[in-house]
Design an enzyme around this catalytic site. Sequence first.
Site, short mmCIF file in Angstrom:
data_model
loop_
_atom_site.label_atom_id
_atom_site.label_comp_id
_atom_site.label_asym_id
_atom_site.label_seq_id
_atom_site.Cartn_x
_atom_site.Cartn_y
_atom_site.Cartn_z
N GLY A 10 0.82 -1.21 0.00
CA GLY A 10 0.00 0.00 0.00
C GLY A 10 0.85 1.25 0.00
N GLY A 13 -0.60 4.82 -0.54
CA GLY A 13 -1.59 5.39 0.37
C GLY A 13 -0.98 6.27 1.44
N ARG A 14 -1.83 6.83 2.30
CA ARG A 14 -1.35 7.75 3.33
C ARG A 14 -0.34 7.07 4.25
NH1 ARG A 14 -6.87 8.94 3.38
NH2 ARG A 14 -7.17 7.59 5.16
N MET A 15 -0.71 5.91 4.76
CA MET A 15 0.18 5.22 5.68
C MET A 15 1.40 4.68 4.95
SD MET A 15 0.48 4.61 8.86
CE MET A 15 1.80 3.76 9.71
N THR A 102 -6.51 -3.27 9.73
CA THR A 102 -7.64 -3.45 10.65
C THR A 102 -8.88 -3.86 9.85
OG1 THR A 102 -8.20 -1.09 10.56
CG2 THR A 102 -6.72 -1.81 12.32
N SER A 124 -0.75 -6.44 15.00
CA SER A 124 -1.31 -5.64 16.09
C SER A 124 -2.34 -4.67 15.53
CB SER A 124 -0.22 -4.86 16.82
OG SER A 124 -0.78 -4.11 17.89
N HIS A 157 -11.70 8.73 15.01
CA HIS A 157 -10.75 8.79 13.91
C HIS A 157 -11.24 9.76 12.84
CE1 HIS A 157 -9.18 5.07 15.69
NE2 HIS A 157 -8.09 5.28 14.98
N HIS A 158 -10.36 10.02 11.89
CA HIS A 158 -10.67 10.90 10.76
C HIS A 158 -11.85 10.34 9.95
CE1 HIS A 158 -8.66 7.91 8.14
NE2 HIS A 158 -7.83 7.78 9.16
N LYS A 161 -11.76 7.01 7.54
CA LYS A 161 -11.57 5.64 8.03
C LYS A 161 -12.80 4.80 7.69
CE LYS A 161 -10.09 2.97 12.07
NZ LYS A 161 -9.07 2.26 11.27
N THR A 168 -7.65 -0.69 17.04
CA THR A 168 -7.12 -0.36 18.37
C THR A 168 -8.20 -0.49 19.43
OG1 THR A 168 -5.54 1.15 17.38
CG2 THR A 168 -5.98 1.41 19.73
#
Length: 271
Positions: A10, A13-15, A102, A124, A157-158, A161, A168
Amino acid sequence: MSDMRLIVAGAGGRMGRVLVRTIAQAKGAVLTGALEAPTSPLLGQDSGVLAGLPANGVALSADLWELAKNADGVIDFTVPAATIANVAIAAQRRLVHVIGTTGLSESDQAVIRSVTAQATVVQSGNMSLGVNLLAALVKRVAKSLDEDFDIEVLEMHHKMKIDAPSGTALMLGQAAADGRGVELGQRAVRSRDGYTGERRNGDIGFATLRGGTVVGDHTVIFAGADERIELSHKAGDRALFANGAVKAALWARDKKPGFYTMMDVLGLSDF
């Protein structure tokens, strides 16, 4: 030991872009591949330029099998379908697979677990040090307090999402359930609407907020008679998740095949 050669899944993407920047600054790691979906219009573009860095010569590709020939690990913050597609290839290529995706279902989790006899997986719902410390504290507090204290997990969250509750939030809910010695799936209440009746003793509630550009806010509330304990974590930058993911990859490089979490990486599994 030579630098660990990492693929970012990815990467457009942002992450993914944050991960590319993080690896460029990390000691002991080097970017060797940038993976994107076959339908992405970014394929072929330089991952460094996309991340706001000078060109690094690592172009976005849709072929993990080919990229994996010259890699030691893959860091995967994508979507469930992409992560599950990556699992088998990472296992066959003996890559360390760090999973921060997630929204994974129980069947997705079963697929991930199925490869850990031959593959090293670190997964995680959140890769940050602070959140994992929070989870350890939640487990300890839940174990110390009886069901006279109601447990609620609040997250925001933003607005972009796409899954809820957040990974989390579910991780924190699981920590609370572990502390209480109960099954989260049997005690979780993920939504309330209309005439719900009284709150059942022992339930673990979840509340979800979405809006703006919030990176991630999480609070676990223990509400008793005339007193309330609140444990919170607020994330200000995605870089903290990227730093944790790279740390996890480096930690897992010499580990035996198996399933690990950030609790293992941070030495908190017995906290």
